[in-house]
Design a protein around this motif. Structure first.
Motif, mmCIF file in Angstrom:
data_model
loop_
_atom_site.group_PDB
_atom_site.id
_atom_site.type_symbol
_atom_site.label_atom_id
_atom_site.label_comp_id
_atom_site.label_asym_id
_atom_site.label_seq_id
_atom_site.Cartn_x
_atom_site.Cartn_y
_atom_site.Cartn_z
ATOM 1 N N VAL A 203 34.163 38.296 46.141
ATOM 2 C CA VAL A 203 33.522 36.957 46.059
ATOM 3 C C VAL A 203 32.552 37.233 45.153
ATOM 4 O O VAL A 203 32.293 36.240 44.409
ATOM 5 C CB VAL A 203 33.217 36.463 47.670
ATOM 6 C CG1 VAL A 203 32.367 35.672 47.296
ATOM 7 C CG2 VAL A 203 34.388 36.322 48.410
ATOM 8 N N LYS A 204 31.715 38.070 45.274
ATOM 9 C CA LYS A 204 30.347 38.399 44.610
ATOM 10 C C LYS A 204 30.815 38.840 42.986
ATOM 11 O O LYS A 204 30.330 38.344 42.118
ATOM 12 C CB LYS A 204 29.581 39.641 44.964
ATOM 13 C CG LYS A 204 28.774 39.106 46.057
ATOM 14 C CD LYS A 204 27.862 39.851 46.522
ATOM 15 C CE LYS A 204 26.863 39.484 47.635
ATOM 16 N NZ LYS A 204 27.382 39.240 48.790
ATOM 17 N N THR B 23 22.771 38.128 35.747
ATOM 18 C CA THR B 23 23.277 37.896 36.782
ATOM 19 C C THR B 23 23.394 39.327 38.034
ATOM 20 O O THR B 23 23.303 39.288 39.081
ATOM 21 C CB THR B 23 24.371 36.936 37.324
ATOM 22 O OG1 THR B 23 23.984 35.716 36.470
ATOM 23 C CG2 THR B 23 24.887 36.587 38.598
ATOM 24 N N TRP B 24 24.072 40.175 37.222
ATOM 25 C CA TRP B 24 24.627 41.412 37.640
ATOM 26 C C TRP B 24 23.477 42.313 38.045
ATOM 27 O O TRP B 24 23.219 42.884 39.126
ATOM 28 C CB TRP B 24 25.362 42.046 36.772
ATOM 29 C CG TRP B 24 25.567 43.776 36.771
ATOM 30 C CD1 TRP B 24 24.872 44.774 36.273
ATOM 31 C CD2 TRP B 24 26.566 44.061 37.873
ATOM 32 N NE1 TRP B 24 25.526 46.148 37.096
ATOM 33 C CE2 TRP B 24 26.283 45.472 37.780
ATOM 34 C CE3 TRP B 24 27.309 43.639 38.950
ATOM 35 C CZ2 TRP B 24 26.950 46.498 38.645
ATOM 36 C CZ3 TRP B 24 28.039 44.451 39.721
ATOM 37 C CH2 TRP B 24 27.882 45.986 39.726
ATOM 38 N N PRO C 102 24.491 35.994 43.515
ATOM 39 C CA PRO C 102 24.824 35.086 42.783
ATOM 40 C C PRO C 102 25.158 33.674 43.275
ATOM 41 O O PRO C 102 25.702 33.551 44.242
ATOM 42 C CB PRO C 102 26.154 35.604 41.854
ATOM 43 C CG PRO C 102 26.601 36.622 42.747
ATOM 44 C CD PRO C 102 25.121 37.089 43.511
ATOM 45 N N ALA C 103 25.078 32.855 42.059
ATOM 46 C CA ALA C 103 25.532 31.460 42.942
ATOM 47 C C ALA C 103 27.069 31.322 42.893
ATOM 48 O O ALA C 103 27.849 32.274 42.307
ATOM 49 C CB ALA C 103 25.246 30.222 41.637
ATOM 50 N N ASN C 104 27.544 30.310 43.550
ATOM 51 C CA ASN C 104 28.848 29.961 43.939
ATOM 52 C C ASN C 104 29.930 29.991 42.494
ATOM 53 O O ASN C 104 29.249 29.435 41.412
ATOM 54 C CB ASN C 104 29.203 28.780 44.855
ATOM 55 C CG ASN C 104 28.790 28.935 46.233
ATOM 56 O OD1 ASN C 104 28.704 30.204 46.725
ATOM 57 N ND2 ASN C 104 28.327 28.142 46.642
ATOM 58 N N VAL C 105 30.722 30.459 42.621
ATOM 59 C CA VAL C 105 32.055 30.166 41.310
ATOM 60 C C VAL C 105 32.111 28.694 41.001
ATOM 61 O O VAL C 105 32.400 27.943 41.861
ATOM 62 C CB VAL C 105 33.376 31.103 41.819
ATOM 63 C CG1 VAL C 105 34.094 30.809 40.798
ATOM 64 C CG2 VAL C 105 32.964 32.449 42.329
ATOM 65 N N ALA C 106 32.021 28.640 39.558
ATOM 66 C CA ALA C 106 32.265 27.259 39.155
ATOM 67 C C ALA C 106 33.734 26.863 39.119
ATOM 68 O O ALA C 106 34.652 27.843 39.048
ATOM 69 C CB ALA C 106 31.779 26.959 37.906
ATOM 70 N N SER C 107 34.098 25.729 39.680
ATOM 71 C CA SER C 107 35.613 25.506 39.703
ATOM 72 C C SER C 107 36.184 25.503 38.107
ATOM 73 O O SER C 107 35.690 25.348 37.177
ATOM 74 C CB SER C 107 35.624 23.936 39.811
ATOM 75 O OG SER C 107 35.077 22.939 38.956
ATOM 76 N N CYS D 14 31.582 34.758 36.621
ATOM 77 C CA CYS D 14 31.724 33.208 36.220
ATOM 78 C C CYS D 14 30.333 32.724 35.956
ATOM 79 O O CYS D 14 30.088 31.535 35.610
ATOM 80 C CB CYS D 14 32.361 32.479 37.132
ATOM 81 S SG CYS D 14 34.088 32.980 37.353
ATOM 82 N N SER D 15 29.317 33.547 35.964
ATOM 83 C CA SER D 15 27.903 32.834 35.857
ATOM 84 C C SER D 15 27.458 32.759 34.287
ATOM 85 O O SER D 15 28.497 33.205 33.450
ATOM 86 C CB SER D 15 26.862 34.018 36.321
ATOM 87 O OG SER D 15 26.809 35.356 35.754
ATOM 88 N N THR D 16 26.731 32.042 34.015
ATOM 89 C CA THR D 16 26.400 31.794 32.562
ATOM 90 C C THR D 16 25.878 32.981 31.934
ATOM 91 O O THR D 16 26.224 32.963 30.583
ATOM 92 C CB THR D 16 24.930 30.912 32.582
ATOM 93 O OG1 THR D 16 25.617 29.644 33.233
ATOM 94 C CG2 THR D 16 25.003 30.165 30.978
ATOM 95 N N ASP D 17 24.898 33.885 32.538
ATOM 96 C CA ASP D 17 24.664 35.290 32.060
ATOM 97 C C ASP D 17 25.065 36.218 32.713
ATOM 98 O O ASP D 17 24.280 36.444 33.899
ATOM 99 C CB ASP D 17 23.064 34.949 31.780
ATOM 100 C CG ASP D 17 22.434 36.112 31.132
ATOM 101 O OD1 ASP D 17 23.134 37.216 31.163
ATOM 102 O OD2 ASP D 17 21.224 35.857 30.481
ATOM 103 N N ARG D 18 26.023 36.547 32.498
ATOM 104 C CA ARG D 18 26.601 37.766 33.121
ATOM 105 C C ARG D 18 25.685 39.090 33.666
ATOM 106 O O ARG D 18 25.522 39.712 34.851
ATOM 107 C CB ARG D 18 27.847 38.283 32.866
ATOM 108 C CG ARG D 18 28.973 37.173 32.955
ATOM 109 C CD ARG D 18 30.064 37.605 32.006
ATOM 110 N NE ARG D 18 31.274 36.541 32.131
ATOM 111 C CZ ARG D 18 32.228 36.478 31.087
ATOM 112 N NH1 ARG D 18 32.235 37.257 30.170
ATOM 113 N NH2 ARG D 18 33.033 35.514 31.075
#
Length: 241
Positions: free
Chosen positions: A161-162, A175-176, A186-191, A168-172
């Motif tokens: 999940v993480k 976010t990592w 991290p925020a939830n995965v964008a569809s 899928c984040s804008t700046d991997r």
């Protein structure tokens, strides 16, 4: 000695040498077949002669074991050269497990550049691995390196999940590091986000015998298992070419 006789002698020597090589190959092939039939649950990658006469080295991918020529007995343990105090099992396994860095699909990794980024490493890492977080803290004190982190979610469902959320984040990279260093989830995965790269990373890791996280791969193909110290990593980076 006449030239014709010299040539004949060389030919006989060459034939004898080739004959020995062929017999050696037949011996290891037969030995591998014997062991594999008796130990079907173990995958044998290769077998070669050990430095000790009468013993053969059996490469299991993640460890070396030793056997006699008939395959009747197996010794599990490291072979150590007492003169140099070298762990020969570990050294040979590391050599056999070297990776061609240029073949790694770096576009499947989270890229973080530190300083001029001249030195390069790849890391297989699980977002819920405490030793991976320890390595990330260590990397804060290592400069002039580009780190390619292959998200390798092997510990739990939450790791997947993480990993998906990070990928899928804008700046991997941001976010990592926010998660690994500051525990900011991290925020939830964008569809619609394609996370198939994670399956590819898992397949890649399995093919390379990556059995634990973190696993660091140097640019010369050597690997460093576990959360190595900054001194160990800098020393390894200095010797990589």
């Amino acid at each position: 000695m006449p030239i014709a006789m010299r040539i004949a002698a060389v030919a006989v020597l060459a034939a004898a040498t080739l004959g020995c090589t062929a017999r050696a190959d037949q011996t290891t092939d037969k030995l591998k077949a014997t062991l594999q039939s008796r130990l079907p649950e173990i995958k044998i990658k290769s077998i070669s002669k050990a430095p000790i006469p009468g013993l053969y080295e059996v490469n299991l991918g993640t460890q070396m074991v030793y056997t006699d020529a008939s395959g009747d007995y197996v010794i599990a343990g490291d072979l150590v050269d007492t003169k140099t105090r070298t762990n020969m099992s570990e050294a040979h396994l590391a050599e056999l497990n070297k990776i061609d860095f240029s073949t790694l699909p770096l576009d499947h990794a989270v890229k973080v550049v530190k300083g001029n980024g001249a030195r390069r490493i790849a890391v297989f890492s699980d977002p819920n691995c405490p030793y991976c977080k320890q390595l990330e803290t260590t990397l804060k004190s290592v400069d002039n390196v580009t780190v390619y982190t292959f998200l390798y979610p092997v510990l739990s469902d939450d790791s997947l999940v993480k990993s998906k959320a990070i990928w899928c984040s804008t700046d991997r990279a941001k976010t990592w590091e926010a998660w690994m260093l500051d525990r900011r989830a991290p925020a939830n995965v964008a569809s619609g986000c394609d996370t198939s790269v994670l399956d590819k990373n898992l397949a890649l890791g399995h093919s390379l015998n990556v059995t634990g996280t973190p696993t660091v791969i140097l640019s010369d193909g050597r690997r460093l298992p576990g959360a190595v110290s900054a001194d160990e990593l800098n020393s390894a980076l200095a010797s990589a070419h």
